[in-house]
Every structure is written in C-alpha cells, then in structure tokens.
Design an enzyme around this catalytic site. Sequence first.
Site, PDB file in Angstrom:
ATOM      1  N   SER A  72      -1.912   0.168  18.335  1.00 14.96           N
ATOM      2  CA  SER A  72      -2.723  -0.792  17.795  1.00 14.96           C
ATOM      3  C   SER A  72      -2.478  -2.189  18.578  1.00 14.96           C
ATOM      4  O   SER A  72      -1.323  -2.385  19.095  1.00 14.96           O
ATOM      5  CB  SER A  72      -2.269  -1.194  16.429  1.00 14.96           C
ATOM      6  OG  SER A  72      -2.764  -2.440  15.685  1.00 14.96           O
ATOM      7  N   TYR A  80      -9.385  -5.401  19.084  1.00 15.10           N
ATOM      8  CA  TYR A  80     -10.581  -6.090  18.463  1.00 15.10           C
ATOM      9  C   TYR A  80     -11.157  -6.879  19.424  1.00 15.10           C
ATOM     10  O   TYR A  80     -10.227  -7.832  20.140  1.00 15.10           O
ATOM     11  CB  TYR A  80     -10.171  -6.863  17.076  1.00 15.10           C
ATOM     12  CG  TYR A  80      -9.630  -5.879  16.033  1.00 15.10           C
ATOM     13  CD1 TYR A  80     -10.468  -5.362  15.332  1.00 15.10           C
ATOM     14  CD2 TYR A  80      -8.293  -6.072  15.993  1.00 15.10           C
ATOM     15  CE1 TYR A  80      -9.844  -4.646  14.075  1.00 15.10           C
ATOM     16  CE2 TYR A  80      -7.594  -5.120  14.898  1.00 15.10           C
ATOM     17  CZ  TYR A  80      -8.605  -4.478  14.144  1.00 15.10           C
ATOM     18  OH  TYR A  80      -7.851  -3.617  13.309  1.00 15.10           O
ATOM     19  N   THR A 136     -12.324  -1.327  17.857  1.00 12.95           N
ATOM     20  CA  THR A 136     -12.674  -1.280  16.169  1.00 12.95           C
ATOM     21  C   THR A 136     -13.599  -2.317  16.181  1.00 12.95           C
ATOM     22  O   THR A 136     -13.584  -3.468  16.332  1.00 12.95           O
ATOM     23  CB  THR A 136     -11.202  -1.596  15.625  1.00 12.95           C
ATOM     24  OG1 THR A 136     -10.194  -0.617  16.040  1.00 12.95           O
ATOM     25  CG2 THR A 136     -11.384  -1.599  14.208  1.00 12.95           C
ATOM     26  N   LYS A 173     -14.594   2.856  17.231  1.00 10.90           N
ATOM     27  CA  LYS A 173     -13.690   3.038  16.019  1.00 10.90           C
ATOM     28  C   LYS A 173     -14.413   2.350  14.764  1.00 10.90           C
ATOM     29  O   LYS A 173     -14.353   1.090  14.813  1.00 10.90           O
ATOM     30  CB  LYS A 173     -12.317   2.883  16.171  1.00 10.90           C
ATOM     31  CG  LYS A 173     -11.540   3.378  14.976  1.00 10.90           C
ATOM     32  CD  LYS A 173     -10.220   3.288  15.323  1.00 10.90           C
ATOM     33  CE  LYS A 173      -9.301   3.561  13.946  1.00 10.90           C
ATOM     34  NZ  LYS A 173      -9.177   2.459  13.017  1.00 10.90           N
ATOM     35  N   HIS A 232     -11.524   2.700   8.465  1.00  8.29           N
ATOM     36  CA  HIS A 232     -10.236   1.946   8.656  1.00  8.29           C
ATOM     37  C   HIS A 232      -9.376   2.434   7.214  1.00  8.29           C
ATOM     38  O   HIS A 232      -8.695   1.527   6.764  1.00  8.29           O
ATOM     39  CB  HIS A 232     -10.556   0.454   8.471  1.00  8.29           C
ATOM     40  CG  HIS A 232      -9.851  -0.412   9.414  1.00  8.29           C
ATOM     41  ND1 HIS A 232     -10.529  -0.960  10.452  1.00  8.29           N
ATOM     42  CD2 HIS A 232      -8.464  -0.760   9.287  1.00  8.29           C
ATOM     43  CE1 HIS A 232      -9.331  -1.809  10.997  1.00  8.29           C
ATOM     44  NE2 HIS A 232      -8.475  -1.658  10.250  1.00  8.29           N
TER      45      HIS A 232
HETATM   46  C1  LIG Z   1      -0.884  -0.090   7.549  1.00  4.10           C
HETATM   47  C2  LIG Z   1      -2.194   0.283   8.419  1.00  4.10           C
HETATM   48  C3  LIG Z   1      -2.632  -0.502   9.563  1.00  4.10           C
HETATM   49  C4  LIG Z   1      -3.484  -0.170  10.076  1.00  4.10           C
HETATM   50  N1  LIG Z   1      -3.925  -0.914  11.306  1.00  4.10           N
HETATM   51  C5  LIG Z   1      -5.128  -0.849  12.201  1.00  4.10           C
HETATM   52  C6  LIG Z   1      -5.314  -1.508  13.339  1.00  4.10           C
HETATM   53  O1  LIG Z   1      -4.417  -2.276  13.636  1.00  4.10           O
HETATM   54  N2  LIG Z   1      -6.285  -1.321  14.105  1.00  4.10           N
HETATM   55  C7  LIG Z   1      -7.204  -0.322  13.745  1.00  4.10           C
HETATM   56  O2  LIG Z   1      -8.335  -0.126  14.254  1.00  4.10           O
HETATM   57  N3  LIG Z   1      -7.082   0.360  12.667  1.00  4.10           N
HETATM   58  C8  LIG Z   1      -6.003   0.279  11.756  1.00  4.10           C
HETATM   59  N4  LIG Z   1      -5.825   1.097  10.794  1.00  4.10           N
HETATM   60  C9  LIG Z   1      -6.683   1.872  10.448  1.00  4.10           C
HETATM   61  C10 LIG Z   1      -6.176   3.468  10.822  1.00  4.10           C
HETATM   62  O3  LIG Z   1      -6.452   3.361  12.282  1.00  4.10           O
HETATM   63  C11 LIG Z   1      -7.024   4.451  10.400  1.00  4.10           C
HETATM   64  O4  LIG Z   1      -8.366   4.076  10.524  1.00  4.10           O
HETATM   65  C12 LIG Z   1      -6.670   5.009   8.988  1.00  4.10           C
HETATM   66  O5  LIG Z   1      -5.288   4.583   8.807  1.00  4.10           O
HETATM   67  C13 LIG Z   1      -7.032   6.540   8.707  1.00  4.10           C
HETATM   68  O6  LIG Z   1      -6.850   6.592   7.508  1.00  4.10           O
HETATM   69  P1  LIG Z   1      -5.519   7.548   7.004  1.00  4.10           P
HETATM   70  O7  LIG Z   1      -4.414   6.391   6.831  1.00  4.10           O
HETATM   71  O8  LIG Z   1      -5.926   8.035   5.600  1.00  4.10           O
HETATM   72  O9  LIG Z   1      -5.192   8.600   8.109  1.00  4.10           O
HETATM   73  C14 LIG Z   1      -4.687   0.696   9.993  1.00  4.10           C
HETATM   74  C15 LIG Z   1      -4.287   1.525   8.805  1.00  4.10           C
HETATM   75  C16 LIG Z   1      -3.047   1.531   8.139  1.00  4.10           C
HETATM   76  C17 LIG Z   1      -2.899   2.298   6.965  1.00  4.10           C
END
Ligand SMILES: Cc1cc2nc3c(=O)[nH]c(=O)nc-3n(C[C@H](O)[C@H](O)[C@H](O)COP(=O)(O)O)c2cc1C
Length: 335
Positions: free
Chosen positions: A93, A115, A141, A206, A230
């Site tokens: 990330s 981003y 993203t 994404k 997300h």
């Molecule tokens: C705590 C947390 C932080 C996240 N941070 C980012 C991020 O920095 N960038 C991003 O594109 N997606 C982020 N996401 C989304 C994840 O990449 C992903 O889309 C999502 O967690 C998938 O679902 P799941 O947690 O049910 O497996 C984050 C998700 C969580 C739970």
Amino acid sequence: MAGLDPVHRDFFAGGAGDERTVHANETAFDRLRLLPRVLRATGVPDPRLTLFGTVLPGPVLIAPTAFHRLAHPDGETATAHAARDTGTVMTVSMAATTPIEKIAGTGARLWFQLYPQPDRDFTAHLAGRAAAAGVTALVVTVDSPVFGRRERDLRNGFLDLPSGLACENLRDPVTGRVRDIVLDPSLGWDDVLRLRAVTRLPILVKGVLHPADAAEAVARGLDGVIVSNHGGRQLDGAVASIDALPAVAEAVRGRVPVLLDGGVRRGTDVVTALARGATAVLIGRPVIWGLAAGGRDGVATVLRRLHEDVVRVMALCGAATLAELTPDLLREVRP
Ligand SMILES: Cc1cc2nc3c(=O)[nH]c(=O)nc-3n(C[C@H](O)[C@H](O)[C@H](O)COP(=O)(O)O)c2cc1C
C-alpha cells in the site's frame, strides 16, 4: 485478536456507513453453490498461474492494506517475508508504514499501489521509487475520489497514526517530510495514463465495478483490472465484488487479467471467483488478522491454509487446472 488495540481492530475490520458492503462481500458468496464434476481423473490439481510473465504458485495474492505496523511491530516486513515464504505477490500500500526499499529487501514479489496525487511530479517520484526498489507492477486505486465515511474511526477518534509510525513512502524527496495522502475528485483516465510515461511496469486499475469502466480501462491500454469495492470502506451500498464480476469479465473478454478482492475467505470463494471469470483473487483483512496473531508466521499460515483449501476444492470439483474452473461449475440459489 489478542494484543490488537480495539481502536486499531476497528480500523482494520470496519467499513463505510452501515457496513452493508463489508457484509455483502462475504454473504454474496452464500448464494453461489458449486456443481462439481466427478471421475475426471484429475490427480493432484495444479493451482499455478502465469501473471504478467511470472509463474505464481496459486491464484491468491495479497491486497494492499495500510498501516501494517499497527497490527504487528514487524509490519509490512513480516507480511513480505510471508509472501516470500509462500511465493505469492504482496501488493504494498501507498500507506505502508515501512519504506518500500526495506520491504523489497525480503526478496518477496511485490506490486505497489498508489493513489495518483495532484502533485504530478510527486506521483512520478513515487512510481519511480517503487520501480527502483524492484516492484513488478503498479496498482492504481480509482475508487477513492474522496474518503469513505468510516464511522467506527470517527466514533473512536482514530484520525492519525501513533507517534513513531508514518507513511514512509510519502516522504518528500527534498524535505524528507511525510506528505499527506491527497484524494482528488478531479482525477480522470488521463491521470492514470500519465504513469505510462514514467514506467514500463504493467499498470492495473483497482476499484472497478461497472463493466463500462472495465471496457474503458482495456481500451485505454491498461494491463489489468481489479474488481473491488475497497473491502466496503468507500461507497457503502456498492455491489458486492463477486456480484460485479461476471459483467466485468464479459466486458474484458480475456484481453487483460481480471482480479477480484472483497470477502474471499475460503478455497470455495477462490474457486467460485475463478469460475465466474476472475484470473486471480486478492485478500485484505485475512492477512491483517494473520499478522496480528503471529507476525510473519501468522500471515504465512493464512496463505498456506488458503492455498491448501484451493487445491482441495479444485479436487472436489474435478478440476485439474485453473483453466477448468468455468461458469458451468456454479449454480445461483435463492438466499
Ligand atoms: C485496513 C485496510 C486498509 C486498506 N488500505 C488500502 C490501501 O491503502 N489502498 C488500497 O487500494 N486499498 C486498501 N484497502 C482495500 C484492500 O486493498 C481490499 O480492496 C480489501 O481489503 C479486500 O477486501 P477483504 O478485506 O474483504 O479481503 C484496505 C483495506 C483494509 C481492510
């Protein structure tokens, strides 16, 4: 999760608004049942796949998630070691709490998520820094023109990282100070395509749910699409990822890889997503829970168990390879 501060646990587990989409990502899988084939003499199934020229041991990758050092002192480095131990890809990330160079020092296969920032030079600097560290793809993203309203964090007053932790990859190359992530609602396709001029790496978008956006991504020459909401943290009420997948896969027509994340927890979920048209899947929260429970070994355990489960479910469905996971293996049932 023992040891995890309840405020941080809420940050990892939670989502936007009423968390309907967080919930829907998992429950949408309940309506999809497998219709297995028998006596197909599969032997031990082979779950490997080739993605952007790299052979991966299986179809489960690590989604980008922020702030791993809140879950475990070793943070992203532990997650990367687990990726290295199991051979999968870790998507780092932009909001990682460890410098990309240190994460890359583990020898893991890495992608880097960003981003696009309104400061174009800084975006180019970020992409260049990640490429120099050895990442093999960029993930842009696109589902975050503004921040989702995460009510658990608002209630808990969780606004900032504790002192001593920072988004290390956002250090300004001149001042050394950590910049804030700026979400920019004026971004368009051209802002993503601008990255083409600064990198030769494959670029995935994404956060695509609408098939017209997936078609646009392919038409504009991008290299992959990640179907994602997300993890329900942005638009509450957005469709579950697994429900958005078939139309996206149809729009893309195999021209670029289609990945999916959101609610993938078991081998059956992975097999279901691939049978619905995904090339591979990513997992977010399960990695965080593994990290909080046991650092590097905890994450590796999550990845290994899921991998074993995928192979088991493939065998039970009579599929020798991932290519044999096709829509005829699925039936939709009423909830
Ligand atoms: C705590 C947390 C932080 C996240 N941070 C980012 C991020 O920095 N960038 C991003 O594109 N997606 C982020 N996401 C989304 C994840 O990449 C992903 O889309 C999502 O967690 C998938 O679902 P799941 O947690 O049910 O497996 C984050 C998700 C969580 C739970």
